[in-house]
Design a protein around this motif. Structure first.
Motif, mmCIF file in Angstrom:
data_model
loop_
_atom_site.group_PDB
_atom_site.id
_atom_site.type_symbol
_atom_site.label_atom_id
_atom_site.label_comp_id
_atom_site.label_asym_id
_atom_site.label_seq_id
_atom_site.Cartn_x
_atom_site.Cartn_y
_atom_site.Cartn_z
ATOM 1 N N SER A 79 21.277 -107.635 52.273
ATOM 2 C CA SER A 79 22.453 -108.428 51.921
ATOM 3 C C SER A 79 23.698 -107.831 52.572
ATOM 4 N N VAL A 80 24.791 -108.582 52.540
ATOM 5 C CA VAL A 80 26.030 -108.127 53.161
ATOM 6 C C VAL A 80 26.560 -106.885 52.450
ATOM 7 N N ASN A 81 26.540 -106.918 51.122
ATOM 8 C CA ASN A 81 27.058 -105.771 50.360
ATOM 9 C C ASN A 81 26.225 -104.516 50.621
ATOM 10 N N ARG A 82 24.923 -104.667 50.601
ATOM 11 C CA ARG A 82 24.052 -103.513 50.842
ATOM 12 C C ARG A 82 24.202 -102.998 52.270
ATOM 13 N N MET A 83 24.363 -103.921 53.227
ATOM 14 C CA MET A 83 24.531 -103.516 54.616
ATOM 15 C C MET A 83 25.814 -102.696 54.791
ATOM 16 N N PHE A 84 26.893 -103.113 54.117
ATOM 17 C CA PHE A 84 28.146 -102.374 54.227
ATOM 18 C C PHE A 84 28.027 -100.984 53.604
ATOM 19 N N ILE A 85 27.425 -100.908 52.418
ATOM 20 C CA ILE A 85 27.379 -99.631 51.695
ATOM 21 C C ILE A 85 26.398 -98.653 52.333
ATOM 22 N N GLN A 86 25.214 -99.138 52.726
ATOM 23 C CA GLN A 86 24.163 -98.236 53.182
ATOM 24 C C GLN A 86 24.118 -98.046 54.702
ATOM 25 N N ILE A 87 24.719 -98.950 55.468
ATOM 26 C CA ILE A 87 24.613 -98.854 56.925
ATOM 27 C C ILE A 87 25.979 -98.631 57.575
#
Length: 294
Positions: free
Chosen positions: A196-204
């Protein structure tokens, strides 16, 4: 003929005279840098000696002379009797809170502008850039009126909100170049894997920008720690004042304790100085990384 010319040039570059000129050039460069370093350290040395004197020694002795007795009690006096311990703690937590909030919000805004397609992104970016042209202290009276009407005067939240608002444009500007240079292939692969967009921002994305985030954090910390005018205007209680304002406690109507003032200034300089010395390479690294687009 060409080979002969190349051989002559190679012989010239390897000649003893050329090597001597190079060594003299480096020696001159290091001499100039040494002089600049001494000039940069001079105010700190002067302030240290200043903080170890009493009023008579401040005015009667040469600036760089040590007092007869090193008055380390000046530091003890300002820390205990001068309420500097409270001001120091306030400076620390307000600086950290405002810096963290600015870095996180600036990263979110920059990610939305550079990685997401939506109407008005260019307008939002333009508004942030225009905000950099507004003189900070020209907003002092409107901000005081706003905080007074909302009950935020004499409240640390007024300082945190002000610091975040005025540091956001420079934070976004530094982050922009780095975000434009990030490879999109990593994010595209994450999306294909169902991220997801949120997970991509936080983890990547967020971990990939650690170097430039360190740069923006240090710049924000220096500004927040040294800021004076907003604290002096919005805060009236001793319980919420910071170090930059606390130095006024030793300025009286009829007398001034100059040694205590010097000790307070030395205490206020040391944390940010130590932070800069240990993390100065991250500033150069982050700015260099964010200066390349594409």
């Amino acid at each position: 003929m060409i080979s002969g010319t190349a051989g002559k040039l190679q012989g010239l570059t390897k000649s003893p005279g050329a090597g001597m000129v190079g060594k003299l050039g480096y020696a001159l460069l290091y001499a100039v840098l040494a002089v600049v370093a001494v000039l940069q350290l001079f105010p700190l040395v002067w302030l240290l000696f200043f903080s170890l004197k009493n009023n008579q020694e401040v005015f009667n002795l040469p600036p760089l002379s040590l007092p007869v007795h090193l008055r380390w009690e000046n530091y003890e006096k300002v820390w205990s009797a001068g309420n500097i311990d409270v001001y120091f703690f306030n400076s620390v937590w307000i600086t950290i809170a405002a810096t963290l909030l600015t870095v996180v919000l600036g990263s979110l805004v920059t990610f939305a502008i550079t990685r997401m397609k939506w109407k008005g992104s260019s307008l939002v970016l333009g508004l942030f850039m225009v905000a950099m042209m507004i003189p900070v202290h020209s907003t002092l009276i409107p901000l005081f009126s706003l905080f007074n009407n909302t009950g935020l005067t004499d409240n640390p939240l007024s300082l945190i909100l002000t610091y975040v608002a005025f540091n956001m444009p420079i934070t976004i500007m530094i982050l922009l170049g780095f975000y434009y240079a990030l490879p999109r292939e990593v994010e595209e692969a994450a999306v294909i894997d169902g991220c997801s967009v949120n997970r991509m921002f936080i983890q990547i994305v967020f971990p990939m920008t650690s170097s430039v985030l360190a740069t923006t954090a240090i710049i924000n910390m220096i500004y927040n720690w040294n800021e004076f005018i907003f604290v002096n205007t919005f805060i009236s209680s001793d319980a919420y004042k910071t170090l930059t304002v606390g130095v006024q406690n030793f300025i009286g109507q009829y007398s001034t304790d100059w040694g205590a003032i010097g000790a307070t200034l030395m205490i206020s300089i040391l944390p940010i100085l130590v932070t800069f010395l240990f993390l100065s390479d991250r500033i150069v690294e982050g700015i260099a990384a964010g200066s390349v687009k594409g």
